[in-house]
Motif scaffolding. Structure first.
Motif, PDB file in Angstrom:
ATOM      1  N   ALA A 171     -12.528 -58.280 -35.198  1.00 10.72           N
ATOM      2  CA  ALA A 171     -14.020 -58.248 -35.538  1.00 10.72           C
ATOM      3  C   ALA A 171     -14.782 -57.797 -34.569  1.00 10.72           C
ATOM      4  N   THR A 172     -14.132 -57.712 -33.179  1.00  8.91           N
ATOM      5  CA  THR A 172     -14.977 -57.184 -31.889  1.00  8.91           C
ATOM      6  C   THR A 172     -14.348 -55.698 -31.429  1.00  8.91           C
ATOM      7  N   SER A 173     -13.561 -55.366 -32.141  1.00 13.73           N
ATOM      8  CA  SER A 173     -13.174 -53.932 -32.011  1.00 13.73           C
ATOM      9  C   SER A 173     -13.982 -52.767 -32.540  1.00 13.73           C
ATOM     10  N   ARG A 174     -14.194 -51.805 -31.810  1.00 11.11           N
ATOM     11  CA  ARG A 174     -15.027 -50.637 -32.152  1.00 11.11           C
ATOM     12  C   ARG A 174     -14.971 -50.161 -33.564  1.00 11.11           C
ATOM     13  N   LEU A 175     -13.411 -50.013 -33.993  1.00 11.92           N
ATOM     14  CA  LEU A 175     -13.050 -49.260 -35.000  1.00 11.92           C
ATOM     15  C   LEU A 175     -13.369 -50.308 -36.371  1.00 11.92           C
ATOM     16  N   PHE A 176     -13.188 -51.524 -36.360  1.00  9.31           N
ATOM     17  CA  PHE A 176     -13.149 -52.406 -37.269  1.00  9.31           C
ATOM     18  C   PHE A 176     -14.347 -53.316 -37.359  1.00  9.31           C
ATOM     19  N   ARG A 177     -15.461 -53.362 -36.312  1.00 11.48           N
ATOM     20  CA  ARG A 177     -16.302 -54.449 -36.101  1.00 11.48           C
ATOM     21  C   ARG A 177     -17.470 -54.274 -37.207  1.00 11.48           C
ATOM     22  N   THR A 178     -17.418 -53.406 -37.892  1.00 10.29           N
ATOM     23  CA  THR A 178     -18.594 -53.337 -39.005  1.00 10.29           C
ATOM     24  C   THR A 178     -18.241 -53.783 -40.216  1.00 10.29           C
ATOM     25  N   LEU A 179     -16.924 -54.317 -40.481  1.00  9.44           N
ATOM     26  CA  LEU A 179     -16.362 -54.778 -41.605  1.00  9.44           C
ATOM     27  C   LEU A 179     -16.605 -56.151 -41.794  1.00  9.44           C
ATOM     28  N   ASP A 180     -16.767 -56.825 -43.105  1.00 10.46           N
ATOM     29  CA  ASP A 180     -17.131 -57.960 -43.288  1.00 10.46           C
ATOM     30  C   ASP A 180     -15.939 -59.127 -42.985  1.00 10.46           C
ATOM     31  N   ALA A 181     -16.168 -60.281 -42.998  1.00 13.55           N
ATOM     32  CA  ALA A 181     -15.001 -61.152 -42.865  1.00 13.55           C
ATOM     33  C   ALA A 181     -13.800 -61.049 -43.810  1.00 13.55           C
ATOM     34  N   SER A 182     -14.316 -61.033 -44.966  1.00 13.33           N
ATOM     35  CA  SER A 182     -13.310 -61.022 -45.864  1.00 13.33           C
ATOM     36  C   SER A 182     -12.300 -59.592 -45.894  1.00 13.33           C
ATOM     37  N   LEU A 183     -12.973 -58.699 -45.901  1.00 15.09           N
ATOM     38  CA  LEU A 183     -12.037 -57.485 -45.445  1.00 15.09           C
ATOM     39  C   LEU A 183     -11.341 -57.507 -44.140  1.00 15.09           C
ATOM     40  N   LEU A 184     -11.744 -58.068 -43.068  1.00 14.80           N
ATOM     41  CA  LEU A 184     -10.961 -58.209 -42.009  1.00 14.80           C
ATOM     42  C   LEU A 184     -10.014 -59.096 -42.244  1.00 14.80           C
ATOM     43  N   ALA A 185     -10.027 -60.296 -42.963  1.00  7.70           N
ATOM     44  CA  ALA A 185      -9.216 -61.081 -43.216  1.00  7.70           C
ATOM     45  C   ALA A 185      -7.682 -60.284 -44.036  1.00  7.70           C
ATOM     46  N   THR A 186      -8.232 -59.221 -44.734  1.00  6.64           N
ATOM     47  CA  THR A 186      -6.935 -58.672 -45.476  1.00  6.64           C
ATOM     48  C   THR A 186      -6.301 -57.672 -44.607  1.00  6.64           C
ATOM     49  N   ILE A 187      -7.017 -57.393 -43.408  1.00  9.68           N
ATOM     50  CA  ILE A 187      -6.321 -56.658 -42.364  1.00  9.68           C
ATOM     51  C   ILE A 187      -5.274 -57.332 -41.339  1.00  9.68           C
ATOM     52  N   VAL A 188      -5.660 -58.527 -41.141  1.00  5.66           N
ATOM     53  CA  VAL A 188      -5.223 -59.357 -40.279  1.00  5.66           C
ATOM     54  C   VAL A 188      -3.485 -59.360 -40.182  1.00  5.66           C
ATOM     55  N   PRO A 189      -2.864 -59.377 -41.427  1.00  2.82           N
ATOM     56  CA  PRO A 189      -1.363 -59.425 -41.627  1.00  2.82           C
ATOM     57  C   PRO A 189      -0.937 -58.209 -41.213  1.00  2.82           C
ATOM     58  N   HIS A 190      -1.606 -57.076 -41.354  1.00  3.53           N
ATOM     59  CA  HIS A 190      -1.004 -55.934 -40.636  1.00  3.53           C
ATOM     60  C   HIS A 190      -1.395 -55.499 -39.367  1.00  3.53           C
ATOM     61  N   ALA A 191      -1.909 -56.429 -38.453  1.00  4.83           N
ATOM     62  CA  ALA A 191      -2.296 -56.142 -37.078  1.00  4.83           C
ATOM     63  C   ALA A 191      -1.342 -57.001 -35.995  1.00  4.83           C
ATOM     64  N   SER A 192      -1.264 -56.280 -35.063  1.00  2.00           N
ATOM     65  CA  SER A 192      -0.604 -56.910 -33.934  1.00  2.00           C
ATOM     66  C   SER A 192      -1.100 -56.311 -32.731  1.00  2.00           C
ATOM     67  N   LEU A 193      -0.885 -57.225 -31.380  1.00  4.07           N
ATOM     68  CA  LEU A 193      -1.362 -56.841 -30.024  1.00  4.07           C
ATOM     69  C   LEU A 193      -0.122 -56.531 -29.373  1.00  4.07           C
ATOM     70  N   HIS A 194      -0.134 -55.583 -28.485  1.00  2.00           N
ATOM     71  CA  HIS A 194       1.003 -55.047 -27.572  1.00  2.00           C
ATOM     72  C   HIS A 194       0.339 -54.903 -26.205  1.00  2.00           C
ATOM     73  N   ARG A 195       1.278 -55.226 -25.349  1.00  2.00           N
ATOM     74  CA  ARG A 195       1.076 -55.143 -23.797  1.00  2.00           C
ATOM     75  C   ARG A 195       2.019 -54.144 -23.153  1.00  2.00           C
ATOM     76  N   LEU A 196       1.648 -53.153 -22.553  1.00  2.00           N
ATOM     77  CA  LEU A 196       2.440 -52.428 -21.647  1.00  2.00           C
ATOM     78  C   LEU A 196       2.128 -52.451 -20.217  1.00  2.00           C
ATOM     79  N   GLN A 197       3.104 -52.027 -19.464  1.00  2.00           N
ATOM     80  CA  GLN A 197       2.984 -51.880 -17.916  1.00  2.00           C
ATOM     81  C   GLN A 197       2.639 -50.565 -17.715  1.00  2.00           C
TER      82      GLN A 197
END
Length: 250
Positions: A18-44
């Motif tokens: 919801a706060t990312s520049r790419l997806f922040r304009t989407l409504d909550a219901s649409l964001l909810a459908t994207i959540v299962p396909h999202a993940s966070l990654h950390r690299l050094q």
């Protein structure tokens, strides 16, 4: 890929989307459908997010740190194609066109946090969701603007002008003006990164920053850069400031 996938709760992913520049304009219901396909990654620093030739099967959003895209040159060195910082989405064209990545992607800073979203379901939703289509189109336009900025840097002339153009680009993308009137760019980049990006020898870039440090124009901290006056940088870029020392070092 050597990144560390961060296992987080659904509500954390939802807030991140919801706060990312790419997806922040989407409504909550649409964001909810994207959540299962999202993940966070950390690299050094130095770790690879993807390699050239890997199918572009994900959208990426830089959350913290800097991602660099490199492509092997004919010689022993690599060419730094682009840098992507917080809020920006690298390799959007390849993902939209379902192609392979054309460059290697590495963490350029001590740590890098990436939001990654599987592309296939997004590309299906784009066909019916206007707001998502507009969001990906904006990201594509942002990507084009970054490439044009890189061309402007390389075409700026002498090395100190190229570095000035690069710093002004960072200011435009990530800078914040402090209460003291100075501009703060919270990106910790090495002189080698700057030199590769602007197409110059590291020694010349070091001399440029050393001169600016003595003049009080640009200071380097562990967190990034502090710029006394962006107007002075613009004057250097335009060639309206007499700077024999920089001209000689270039």
């Amino acid at each position: 890929m050597t990144s560390f996938e961060v296992h987080v709760q659904r509500d954390v992913l939802l807030r991140t989307l919801a706060t990312s520049r790419l997806f922040r304009t989407l409504d909550a219901s649409l964001l909810a459908t994207i959540v299962p396909h999202a993940s966070l990654h950390r690299l050094q620093q130095g770790e690879c997010l993807w390699r050239r030739g890997t199918p572009a099967e994900h959208f990426h959003v830089v959350l913290r740190g800097v991602l660099e895209l490199q492509r092997a040159a004919n010689g022993p060195d690599s060419t730094l194609i682009a840098l992507f910082g917080p809020g920006e989405s690298p390799a959007i064209p390849a993902t939209l066109e379902r192609r392979s990545f054309v460059a290697d992607a590495f963490a350029a800073t001590a740590s890098l946090e990436i939001l990654r979203v599987r592309a296939a379901p997004i590309l299906e939703l784009v066909q019916s969701e206007v707001h998502l289509a507009l969001a990906t189109n904006r990201a594509l336009l942002d990507h084009c603007a970054l490439l044009h900025a890189k061309i402007d840097v390389l075409a700026a002339g002498a090395v100190h002008r190229r570095v000035a153009a690069f710093m002004l680009d960072l200011v435009e993308r990530f800078g914040d003006e402090g209460l003291d009137g100075k501009t703060y760019v919270p990106l910790a980049l090495s002189r080698a990164h700057v030199a590769t990006y602007v197409g110059a020898r590291v020694e010349t870039v070091i001399r440029t920053f050393s001169q600016w440090q003595r003049d009080g124009l640009v200071a380097t901290t562990k967190d990034g850069f502090v710029i006394r006056s962006t107007d002075e940088l613009r004057a250097l870029l335009a060639g309206t400031t007499r700077d024999a020392a920089h001209a000689a070092s270039s």
